[in-house]
Design a protein around this motif. Structure first.
Motif, mmCIF file in Angstrom:
data_model
loop_
_atom_site.group_PDB
_atom_site.id
_atom_site.type_symbol
_atom_site.label_atom_id
_atom_site.label_comp_id
_atom_site.label_asym_id
_atom_site.label_seq_id
_atom_site.Cartn_x
_atom_site.Cartn_y
_atom_site.Cartn_z
ATOM 1 N N UNK A 150 0.804 6.778 -6.662
ATOM 2 C CA UNK A 150 -0.192 7.872 -6.754
ATOM 3 C C UNK A 150 0.138 8.944 -6.635
ATOM 4 N N UNK A 151 0.988 9.295 -5.604
ATOM 5 C CA UNK A 151 1.535 10.973 -5.344
ATOM 6 C C UNK A 151 2.317 11.077 -6.491
ATOM 7 N N UNK A 152 3.175 10.282 -7.076
ATOM 8 C CA UNK A 152 4.029 10.543 -8.349
ATOM 9 C C UNK A 152 3.121 10.957 -9.449
ATOM 10 N N UNK A 153 2.042 10.215 -9.577
ATOM 11 C CA UNK A 153 1.072 10.606 -10.672
ATOM 12 C C UNK A 153 0.272 11.757 -10.504
ATOM 13 N N UNK A 154 -0.182 12.131 -9.439
ATOM 14 C CA UNK A 154 -0.825 13.269 -9.099
ATOM 15 C C UNK A 154 -0.096 14.694 -9.286
ATOM 16 N N UNK A 155 1.175 14.532 -8.920
ATOM 17 C CA UNK A 155 2.010 15.649 -8.869
ATOM 18 C C UNK A 155 2.805 15.754 -10.220
ATOM 19 N N UNK A 156 2.769 14.857 -11.009
ATOM 20 C CA UNK A 156 3.451 14.861 -12.278
ATOM 21 C C UNK A 156 4.921 15.197 -12.116
ATOM 22 N N UNK A 165 5.760 4.141 -12.648
ATOM 23 C CA UNK A 165 4.975 2.837 -13.080
ATOM 24 C C UNK A 165 5.831 1.688 -12.454
ATOM 25 N N UNK A 166 6.937 1.720 -12.019
ATOM 26 C CA UNK A 166 7.816 0.668 -11.390
ATOM 27 C C UNK A 166 7.166 0.662 -9.717
ATOM 28 N N UNK A 167 6.993 1.669 -9.245
ATOM 29 C CA UNK A 167 6.316 1.741 -8.009
ATOM 30 C C UNK A 167 4.978 0.954 -8.046
ATOM 31 N N UNK A 170 3.968 -1.366 -10.308
ATOM 32 C CA UNK A 170 3.820 -2.660 -10.432
ATOM 33 C C UNK A 170 4.459 -3.245 -9.248
ATOM 34 N N UNK A 171 5.310 -2.636 -8.603
ATOM 35 C CA UNK A 171 5.922 -3.443 -7.255
ATOM 36 C C UNK A 171 5.070 -3.218 -6.199
ATOM 37 N N UNK A 172 4.318 -2.097 -6.105
ATOM 38 C CA UNK A 172 3.417 -2.064 -5.131
ATOM 39 C C UNK A 172 2.244 -3.022 -5.051
ATOM 40 N N UNK A 173 1.961 -3.341 -6.442
ATOM 41 C CA UNK A 173 0.753 -4.321 -6.502
ATOM 42 C C UNK A 173 1.232 -5.774 -6.499
ATOM 43 N N UNK A 174 2.531 -5.912 -6.959
ATOM 44 C CA UNK A 174 2.912 -7.412 -6.508
ATOM 45 C C UNK A 174 3.260 -7.701 -5.234
ATOM 46 N N UNK A 175 3.763 -6.483 -4.443
ATOM 47 C CA UNK A 175 3.753 -6.841 -3.042
ATOM 48 C C UNK A 175 2.675 -6.788 -1.939
ATOM 49 N N UNK A 176 1.510 -5.952 -2.558
ATOM 50 C CA UNK A 176 0.166 -6.054 -1.887
ATOM 51 C C UNK A 176 -0.439 -7.504 -2.035
ATOM 52 N N UNK A 230 0.870 -1.159 0.065
ATOM 53 C CA UNK A 230 -0.026 0.038 0.021
ATOM 54 C C UNK A 230 0.762 1.301 0.079
ATOM 55 N N UNK A 231 2.141 1.252 0.840
ATOM 56 C CA UNK A 231 2.735 2.287 0.722
ATOM 57 C C UNK A 231 3.419 2.408 -0.634
ATOM 58 N N UNK A 232 3.897 1.586 -1.379
ATOM 59 C CA UNK A 232 4.439 1.532 -2.608
ATOM 60 C C UNK A 232 3.347 2.267 -3.769
ATOM 61 N N UNK A 233 2.139 1.688 -3.457
ATOM 62 C CA UNK A 233 0.943 2.428 -4.251
ATOM 63 C C UNK A 233 0.678 3.642 -3.957
ATOM 64 N N UNK A 234 0.767 4.068 -2.855
ATOM 65 C CA UNK A 234 0.699 5.439 -2.363
ATOM 66 C C UNK A 234 1.648 6.424 -2.898
ATOM 67 N N UNK A 235 3.085 5.972 -3.160
ATOM 68 C CA UNK A 235 4.115 6.685 -3.658
ATOM 69 C C UNK A 235 3.626 6.676 -5.201
#
Length: 155
Positions: free
Chosen positions: A101-107, A113-115, A117-123, A94-99
């Protein structure tokens, strides 16, 4: 020809230097520990033979005595271990997915994309542990109760 970067050299060092050294040290430590145990067992056997003065020695009983006690993990501890790792992996995912999302929202330029993928895999790993915990808890309810009764009777 492109210049060699520090990150490339570091990656090569880790792959061909540090990882094999860590594996080699682990194998050497295991073999030293095993050798020490064999030496202690042989000393004990020689002392037992000397004390018995040639009498019939039950080697099967002696081998059973020298066997290392197996660390039997109770069903409850095994389930709690699944819960622990499920929570850890889920929170990290969830933390990796949050990072991401934050990177996507702030452009911000970065590896979102790596965060993702890794966030989804670890979750997914964490959720797998949690599902295993809940399914096993219901499936092994009788065994857990039996272990708790046996433990209560020991005390």
């Amino acid at each position: 020809m492109s210049p060699v970067s520090f990150e490339g050299l570091l990656a090569l060092f880790l792959i061909f230097g540090a990882v094999p050294v860590v594996v080699l040290v682990g194998v050497i430590m295991f073999l030293k520990n095993r050798r020490h145990k064999v030496e202690e067992h042989s000393k004990l056997i020689s002392q037992m033979i000397e004390k018995s003065e040639g009498a019939n020695i039950d080697f099967k009983a002696m081998a059973e005595m020298l066997q290392e006690p197996k660390n039997q993990v109770s069903t409850k501890k095994s389930l709690l271990n699944n819960l622990k790792w499920g929570c850890i992996f889920s929170f990290v995912g969830l933390a990796l997915l949050g990072v991401a999302l934050y990177g996507h929202c702030t452009t911000l330029p970065g590896p979102t994309a790596e965060f993702l993928l890794m966030g989804g895999f670890v979750l997914a790993i964490g959720l797998g542990f949690l599902v295993t915990f809940f399914v096993s808890k219901n499936y092994l309810k009788k065994e857990i109760e039996k272990e708790e009764k046996a433990l209560a009777e020991k005390e």
